[in-house]
Design an enzyme around this catalytic site. Structure first.
Site, short mmCIF file in Angstrom:
data_model
loop_
_atom_site.label_atom_id
_atom_site.label_comp_id
_atom_site.label_asym_id
_atom_site.label_seq_id
_atom_site.Cartn_x
_atom_site.Cartn_y
_atom_site.Cartn_z
N ASP A 1 0.86 -1.18 0.00
CA ASP A 1 0.00 0.00 0.00
C ASP A 1 0.90 1.23 0.00
O ASP A 1 2.08 1.16 0.35
CB ASP A 1 -0.89 -0.04 1.24
CG ASP A 1 -1.81 1.17 1.32
OD1 ASP A 1 -2.43 1.50 0.30
OD2 ASP A 1 -1.88 1.78 2.40
N ASP B 1 -7.20 -1.91 3.98
CA ASP B 1 -6.25 -2.95 3.56
C ASP B 1 -6.58 -4.31 4.15
O ASP B 1 -6.00 -5.33 3.74
CB ASP B 1 -4.82 -2.57 3.98
CG ASP B 1 -4.32 -1.31 3.29
OD1 ASP B 1 -4.66 -1.13 2.11
OD2 ASP B 1 -3.61 -0.52 3.93
N ASP C 1 -1.52 -0.75 6.10
CA ASP C 1 -1.76 -0.31 7.48
C ASP C 1 -3.16 0.23 7.73
O ASP C 1 -3.49 0.59 8.86
CB ASP C 1 -0.75 0.78 7.86
CG ASP C 1 -1.09 2.13 7.22
OD1 ASP C 1 -1.64 2.13 6.11
OD2 ASP C 1 -0.80 3.16 7.85
#
Length: 712
Positions: free
Chosen positions: A399, A603, A599
């Site tokens: 990410d 996600d 995080d």
């Protein structure tokens, strides 16, 4: 709880983690001594002391038994019948306390395994001792029951009291060494537990201070932390300025300056100034407690590599008993005289040398040590499967926000449309975002606070996953989010020239649009700097052969700006949370072994879908709960340490399994007398007992080498 009060402590078996009970005891499956699920900060060695005491008592009796039995043979003495009978009675009297008292716990454990249809190591030990002792008793008091070929010149039959006593003493020695070694596998958790201070300075409503036990601290309490003291709990600084040593959490030696508004973590060390901290996470909710819980959970999980050992162990004890019976029959029918004596001694040696314990410990003991070492390195594994799987990963999906970037965005620009001011845009946006944990939301709320603006009161709040949020304020409908949300809500953003938007995105800014009553009201450009360690970490991961993919819900131009700076070739931008998980699944269908690092709440589905989900420690609780690995320090270089530890652990497990299988494959035939036709050598049951006792210790000792691994 007093040091010896274990009634409230849950105990479990290192080989069979499904076995749990209040207080100490023995595993009903394998008979091993249970150990605390989560060790106490101070190592309680009561079980070690009990076994050590029994060992020395057994040795005090077994040593003279050995001397009495061996001296006549060593000196080639021809003893009279009456003298031999006296010596036999002495052997019986000296060995009886060992066999009937110090060894009684082993018979109980072995019988418990039979009752539970899971015969274990102690079943074999108990059977071997009982056979040797019963045979010797019969030979002493009923020599006529044996064939003439077994009688000596005085009509007596050889006995093995010294064998029975020595076996128990050596098994106790092995258990003592094993318990000491097993205690070292929990060193990492005990070190973590010892980090927390025992008391805190609570500030009363009148400003007075009171020292209270840490267990009495409640969320919302204000606590004074003086220079040199540890932070008692997780919280937020409300007054003061100081440097805090957070190396316990981050591994970074340099202290971090903390001022009012900053978050602090319990067990870190306040260095230079006094701080007043508002407690936020206490007890089991603190980061330290969560770390301890994750390590303990990982230590008690079962690795896929364990399946082979489990299948073998299920049939091991019955197979050994069958081999012992066959050994007895072969020696009784085809062995030299005295056949019965040879048959008994070799059958006992087979029973004693076999050690399913070494086989059963081979995998879990390595997992225990590796989990503890991972915690020391800032890598928390949720279970053994994660430790084993991480080494095989070939694709890493990352990410952007909070993973590659600092995750501490700053609102850098506000562009209102005509009729709105910058402050109005910030007030409405902060009202919508103040309930969100997303880093972009925190940046907007923080900007409102810096400007001295109170966020708007927003009702009918709705979160649109991966796009933004909606709500109502003073009867007006509000929508705040990315371009996808504006498109979904049919909101025209033509008031913002495309060239201006692209310029902001190329500079790495994330753009959020605000709409009021279906019309664009303004945009907010949020910047999130790239972490200083991201470039070197990505380069190192690529050098390891990993294919790196950036996966983000951000606009493609912004994402490509970050990817270019980090030399990431593959970028998937504008991806919705549900699509993130689908993208992971698509890579898996293509034959990739995928790890996902992220995080945020959005996600979580992707982290759960990946072969190994990796959560950044500064992320949300939901992300950490969905992940198999958590990096306490929110730094991708932790993946390098985790992969190295994974490789070292799997290699260590294979060494242990090879040792356990090889030990039994070699030891059992030797004990059965396989070398006798060629060399005339036999393995004494006493040597077999020593070898068996040291086998488990050797496996544990090999696993403990993982506690010294550098892991990157």
């Amino acid at each position: 709880m007093t040091p010896h009060d274990h009634t409230d402590t849950i105990y479990t078996c290192p080989m069979h983690p499904e076995i749990r009970q209040s207080g100490p005891g023995n595993c009903p499956i394998c008979g091993m001594a249970l150990e605390p699920l989560i060790p106490e900060a101070a190592n309680d060695d009561a079980e070690v002391q009990r076994v050590r005491r029994r060992f020395w008592i057994a040795m005090a009796f077994a040593t003279p038994v050995l001397l009495v039995a061996m001296i006549p043979h060593l000196l080639s003495l021809q003893l009279a019948h009456s003298t031999s009978q006296v010596l036999r009675c002495m052997e019986l009297l000296l060995s009886a306390p060992v066999v009937l008292w110090t060894g009684v716990d082993y018979y109980r454990r072995g019988w418990m395994g039979v009752v539970n249809r899971s015969p274990n190591m102690y079943t074999l030990i108990g059977l071997g001792i009982i056979v040797a002792f019963t045979y010797s008793l019969t030979a002493t008091f009923m020599p006529a029951a044996f064939p003439p070929g077994m009688h000596d010149a005085h009509g007596m039959v050889g006995v093995y009291f010294e064998v029975a006593a020595a076996i128990i003493a050596l098994v106790l020695l092995g258990e003592w060494l094993e318990l000491k070694a097993r205690g070292r596998t929990s060193t990492a958790i005990r070190q973590l537990l010892s980090l927390a201070p025992k008391t805190a300075h609570r500030i009363g409503a009148d400003g007075s201070e009171q020292d209270i036990p840490l267990e009495q601290v409640l969320a919302g309490d204000h606590l004074r932390v003086r220079p040199g003291e540890k932070l008692p709990v997780d919280g937020r600084v409300v007054a003061g300025r100081s440097s805090v040593d957070e190396s316990m959490i981050t591994g970074e030696p340099l202290p971090v300056v903390k001022v009012a508004g900053d978050l602090v973590v319990g067990a870190t060390v306040n260095q230079t100034g006094a701080l007043t901290v508002e407690a936020q996470r206490v007890g089991a909710d603190s980061l330290l407690s969560q770390i301890v819980g994750l390590v303990a959970q990982a230590q008690r999980s079962r690795a896929p590599l364990q399946r082979l050992a489990d299948r073998v162990a299920r049939w091991f004890v019955p197979a050994v008993i069958l081999i012992a019976v066959l050994t007895f029959i072969v020696w009784l029918t085809a062995g030299p005289q005295p056949r019965l004596a040879y048959a008994v001694v070799n059958a006992v040696a087979v029973l004693i040398i076999a050690c399913p314990c070494a086989l059963g410990l081979a995998t879990p003991i390595s997992i225990m040590v590796a989990s503890g070492r991972g915690a020391q390195l800032g890598v928390l594994f949720r279970d053994a499967r994660a430790i084993e799987s991480l080494r095989d990963i070939d694709t890493l999906v990352v990410d952007k926000t909070g993973t590659l970037t600092l995750g501490r965005p700053v609102l850098e620009r506000v562009v209102p449309v005509e009729g709105y001011s910058e402050n109005q845009i910030v007030v409405l946006a902060a009202g919508l975002e103040r309930s969100s944990e997303h880093p972009l939301a925190r940046a907007i709320v923080a900007s409102a606070q810096e400007r001295g603006l109170a966020p708007a009161e927003v009702g009918d709040f709705t979160s649109v996953t991966g796009q933004g949020v909606k709500g109502r304020h003073d009867g007006a409908s509000l929508a705040l989010g990315n371009q996808a949300l504006m498109t979904q809500e049919h909101i025209d953003i033509g008031a913002f020239p495309h060239a201006d938007l692209e310029a902001l995105r190329r500079s790495g800014k994330t753009i959020v649009f605000l709409a009021v009553n279906g019309h664009a009201a303004g945009l907010l450009a949020v910047g999130d700097p790239i972490k200083p360690t991201s470039l070197s970490a990505i380069a190192a991961l690529k050098a390891e052969g990993l294919h790196i993919v950036m996966l983000t819900g951000d606009h493609r131009t912004t994402a490509e700006s970050v990817a270019q700076a980090l030399q990431i070739e593959e970028v998937m931008a504008g991806i919705q949370p549900a699509d993130k998980a689908a993208t992971i699944a698509r890579l898996q269908r293509a034959g990739r072994r995928v790890a996902m690092a992220g995080d945020g709440i959005n996600d979580a589905p992707a982290l759960a879908q990946a072969d190994v989900g990796i959560a950044m420690g500064t992320g949300t609780d939901i992300a950490m709960e969905s992940a198999a690995v958590t990096l306490v320090k929110s730094d991708l270089s932790g993946i390098l340490r985790a992969r190295q530890l994974s490789r070292d652990t799997v290699r260590n497990i294979r060494q242990n399994l090879g040792f356990a299988f090889g030990y039994n494959a070699l030891g059992i035939p030797l004990a059965a007398g396989a070398l006798y036709p060629f060399t005339g050598l036999l393995l004494s049951p006493i040597i077999a007992a020593l070898a068996m006792s040291l086998s488990s210790v050797s496996v544990i000792g090999n696993a403990l080498r993982l506690s010294r691994t550098t892991a990157g």
